[in-house]
Each structure stands twice: as structure tokens, then as C-alpha cells.
Design an enzyme around this catalytic site. Structure first.
Site, mmCIF file in Angstrom:
data_model
loop_
_atom_site.group_PDB
_atom_site.id
_atom_site.type_symbol
_atom_site.label_atom_id
_atom_site.label_comp_id
_atom_site.label_asym_id
_atom_site.label_seq_id
_atom_site.Cartn_x
_atom_site.Cartn_y
_atom_site.Cartn_z
ATOM 1 N N SER A 302 0.807 -1.220 0.000
ATOM 2 C CA SER A 302 0.000 0.000 0.000
ATOM 3 C C SER A 302 0.840 1.270 0.000
ATOM 4 O O SER A 302 1.907 1.314 0.605
ATOM 5 C CB SER A 302 -0.898 0.035 1.239
ATOM 6 O OG SER A 302 -1.750 -1.084 1.262
ATOM 7 N N HIS A 396 -7.376 -0.387 5.962
ATOM 8 C CA HIS A 396 -6.952 -1.783 6.126
ATOM 9 C C HIS A 396 -7.058 -2.254 7.585
ATOM 10 O O HIS A 396 -7.360 -3.426 7.839
ATOM 11 C CB HIS A 396 -5.523 -1.979 5.601
ATOM 12 C CG HIS A 396 -5.436 -1.949 4.092
ATOM 13 N ND1 HIS A 396 -5.933 -2.963 3.301
ATOM 14 C CD2 HIS A 396 -4.935 -1.021 3.241
ATOM 15 C CE1 HIS A 396 -5.734 -2.665 2.023
ATOM 16 N NE2 HIS A 396 -5.135 -1.487 1.959
#
Length: 466
Positions: A302, A396
Site C-alpha cells: 500500500s 486496512h
């Protein structure tokens, strides 16, 4: 088409709104109210689309929110009746009915318009566009104030119900998908821009999977897109996934043990805040488990948007208050000053703002250790209302992942250097723990992190002062 904001067009706008927005029928006849003419809703759509984006639409949205909201007088009246029913301790039926009546009058009038638009053919797509304009207007302050914010929230909640998982289809994109879909996937890629068709072909080719959700009322239209790389370990660099690309080989499933989510993009601004990403990841995990049961590890790779900006902000505020900054140790700062020939904080800010520091191997080496611990603190320690400040981390972590590993020089593209000094992070999904991790994060704001991240956080606490 309506003109700008002249007197005539304002009158036209008011007239259109009073024709299109159905009045709230009295509570007693709410079940029997005649359905509004479809023509009126269709007329609203035509009128709205004929308005120029920007001020004319902002004007219409502002009037809709302000003049067709909740009838506050009614709400006060029926709130009093609920209190009265409680004080007089009337039987439960009477109290429930008073509450139901209050609930009914708490509905803003424009909700009726949105409901009718949602039933029109193409109406759902229109409402997503309209909320996209609202979001854009709120971001640029073209529309503002409590009424508009309230209307944005009402529409978001309605879209959340209309776009719940039961109505969503999971579709996989391959090189055989239609040109139109491939083009849309390419255009919507917000994290790692697609350079050309060869690049696109690679992203839907072997060792790659690409999925999107579409809605049964808007078939074939990608709403949110997830890209996955199938690898043999948890990737520490995006170049290995989107840049350094081996020739198109056939997949050897024995080599695949890991699935890396390397990009998730919402294609419709109007669906921001509608819970789609979480469901998409869950569905894709199920899909991959079916297709490739040998996959043992699921993880993201990410971006860390906002890290560089945060760091430059810290350098600025410390330079103002103290003559020097306290983010680096004495010896680190000495080395930095020797390499750059300048011992001011301004110098480092300039190098961060123009990406120049990456050109010096020595500087990259010296900054490695302090930047890693600063980044760990930014992700783990910087909070907004108790949750992770970084929006990607927050997403997340809410999904129940573990902050697994911070990777140095993981995105060396100009965008990656500018956004996060080239660092990226893996959020790892241990499927048996996601539910409990998610509950712990949402409930007690506790972040699950690996040894690597925690040790960088403690290095930060020992060597840097905010």
C-alpha cells in the site's frame, strides 16, 4: 438549457424544484399517497444535466437542501407528543405510534425526490453523479453549510442501502474483456497510473488478477476495482509488480503462494463513504481461495499518501520553535549537513519538496534509518479521533489486517517519492484473525502491528522528539 444565475433562471429553478420534489403526505395517508408522475422525476434529471457543472448546479443543490429539508415545526410538535406519551405513561402502543409519527416527520422532503429518482431507469447512475457533484462542491466549498452536509449524509445512507452486497456482481477483467471495460479500468487507476496498452495487458495477464464490482441496475460499469499480484512472497516493491515485467509467460501455479492487493480504486466519486472496498477484498479472497487453494498469505502493498507532507510540516514547526529540529539524532544531522553542505532545516525541506535527495546515494543511505522510524510513527502513532490518521492505514486496519512491514525505496516513481519518500507498507490479512482485529481496532482503537513496525516505533520514541 437554463442560463446562469439570473433572476429568471432562479425563478425557473424554484419552480422546477417545487414541481419535482413531492410534498411529504400527511402521516395518516402516507401509505395511500399517489405515486408521483415519472415525468416529473425525469424532468428534474433533464434540467439538472442541462445545467453547467459548477455554480449553476451548486445553486440548485443548495436550494434543494435548504428549502426542501425537514419541517422543523412538525418535528418539534411530535417530539413534544413523544415526551407527553412517556410522562402520561400511556400504553406502549400509543408511545410507539407517537415515535413512529416523529420518525416519519424526521424525513427531509428531498428524500422523496431521491427515492423516486432511484426507481427511474438510469436513476441510480444519476444519483451517483449528483452525489459526485455534491462531494466535489463540498471539497471546493462551492456548496457549504449544515443543510448541504445533511443532504450529503442522507444521500450517502440511501446509496449505502442501494449498493449493499446483495446487489453487487463480482466480475473479473481479462485481456478478453471488452475494450470499453479495459479502458475504464485503465482510466480509473488512481494508485499506479497505467502507461499504455502493453502495461494494461500485463495487469490482467498471468500472475495477475483484476476484479471489479458492478451493480445490477448499472450492469458492466466498474464501481470499484481491485488489482492483485500472485507471487511467492510478500512483495516489498511496486516496481517488481508494475514496472520490471517479465515476458508474458504461462502461470506456474506451484510458484504461487501469496496474493498481493496492490491497488484498489473507486471509479465513482459519488460512492465515497459507501462501504465497497471491504466487501470487494473479502469477495476476492474467497474467489482466490476457490481458484488457488494453495495461497497461504494475503497482503496488501500500500501507498502512504501524506507522509512527506506530514514530515515537511514537522520540520517547519520545529524550525520555528527551536533553532534546530529534534527528529534526527546529533550524528544523523551532522552526516546530513556534511553531505548537503548546509545545516539548516530549510535545506532538507527543499530537498523533500523537489525530490532531489533521491539523486544522492549517500543521502539516501543516511536518511534510510530516520525516515523508516518516522514513517512507522506516522502510521502507528499519528491519530485522528483515536484512529490512524493515514486514510489507507485506517481502511486496512478497519478490515482487520496487521500492519506488517514498512518497505524502503518500494515506490521509486516520482509520485512515490513525493508522497511518501518512496516507502510503502504491507497490511497483512490473517483470515482467521481479521474479525477480532477489526473489532479491537474499532472498539478500543488498538492497532495490531508486527515486530518490525513496533521496533521502528520504539526507535522513534528513543531518537526523535515531536
Amino acid at each position: 438549457a437554463p442560463a446562469g444565475s439570473s433572476t429568471a433562471s432562479v425563478a425557473g429553478m424554484e419552480e422546477l424544484l417545487s414541481r419535482s420534489v413531492p410534498p411529504l403526505p400527511p402521516y395518516e395517508t402516507k401509505e395511500k399517497a399517489p405515486p408521483p408522475a415519472e415525468l416529473r422525476s425525469a424532468e428534474f434529471v433533464r434540467y439538472y444535466r442541462a445545467l453547467e457543472a459548477g455554480p449553476p448546479r451548486a445553486e440548485l443543490l443548495t436550494r434543494l437542501a435548504r428549502d426542501f429539508g425537514v419541517d422543523h415545526g412538525r418535528v418539534a410538535e411530535f417530539s413534544a407528543k413523544v415526551l407527553q406519551a412517556r410522562e402520561q405513561q400511556r400504553e406502549l402502543g400509543a408511545l410507539l405510534q407517537a415515535e413512529d409519527r416523529l420518525r416519519y416527520y424526521l424525513n427531509p422532503q428531498y428524500r422523496g425526490l431521491f427515492q423516486h429518482l432511484g426507481r427511474l431507469e438510469g436513476g441510480l447512475r444519476f444519483l451517483v453523479e449528483l452525489r459526485g457533484d455534491l462531494m466535489e462542491g463540498l471539497a471546493t466549498k462551492a456548496v457549504d453549510g449544515p443543510h448541504v452536509k445533511e443532504m450529503n449524509g442522507v444521500l450517502k445512507n440511501m446509496l449505502s442501502e442501494w449498493f449493499s452486497t446483495g446487489f453487487l456482481n463480482l466480475e473479473r477483467v481479462t485481456w478478453q474483456s471488452s475494450c470499453e471495460v479495459l479502458q475504464k479500468i485503465s482510466d480509473s487507476e488512481a494508485v499506479h497510473p497505467v502507461r499504455n496498452w502493453v502495461d494494461m495487458k500485463r495487469r490482467v495477464g498471468s500472475y495477475r488478477r483484476c476484479y471489479f464490482f458492478s451493480h445490477c441496475a448499472i450492469p458492466g460499469e466498474p464501481l470499484i476495482v481491485l488489482h492483485v499480484a500472485l507471487t511467492s512472497d510478500i512483495s516489498s516493491s511496486i516496481q517488481a509488480i508494475v514496472k520490471e515485467v517479465p515476458p508474458l509467460e504461462t502461470e506456474d501455479t506451484d510458484k504461487i503462494t501469496t496474493a498481493i492487493f496492490y491497488s484498489i480504486s473507486l471509479t465513482q466519486q459519488g460512492l465515497q463513504g459507501v462501504e465497497l472496498g471491504t466487501y470487494l477484498i473479502k469477495r476476492v479472497v474467497k474467489e482466490l481461495q476457490k481458484e488457488l487453494p494453495q495461497i497461504k498469505a494475503f497482503s496488501s502493498l500500500s501507498p502512504i499518501p501524506g507522509f512527506t507532507k506530514w514530515l515537511v510540516g514537522l520540520l517547519s514547526s520545529q524550525a520555528k520553535e527551536l533553532e534546530r529540529n529534534e527528529l534526527f539524532t546529533e550524528s544523523e544531522w551532522q552526516e546530513i549537513s556534511e553531505i548537503t553542505g548546509d545545516s539548516t532545516t530549510e535545506m532538507l525541506k527543499k530537498l523533500l519538496n523537489n525530490n532531489e535527495w533521491v539523486r544522492s546515494e549517500k543521502l539516501v543511505e543516511v536518511l534510510h534509518s530516520p525516515f523508516m522510524r518516522l514513517c512507522a510513527w506516522y502510521l502507528y502513532g499519528e491519530k485522528h479521533r483515536g484512529y490512524a490518521l493515514n486514510p489507507v492505514a485506517n481502511f486496512h486496519l478497519q478490515n482487520g489486517s496487521v500492519m506488517w512491514r514498512i518497505n524502503w525505496m518500494a515506490d521509486t516513481s516520482p509520485r512515490g517519492i513525493a508522497a511518501s519518500c518512496g516507502m510503502m507498507v504491507n497490511y497483512r490479512y490473517f483470515l482467521e484473525d481479521t474479525a477480532s482485529n477489526s473489532a479491537a481496532y474499532l472498539g478500543t482503537k488498538q492497532i495490531k502491528a508486527s515486530e518490525q513496525v513496533l521496533s521502528l516505533v520504539s526507535q522513534f520514541q528513543q531518537n526523535s522528539k515531536l
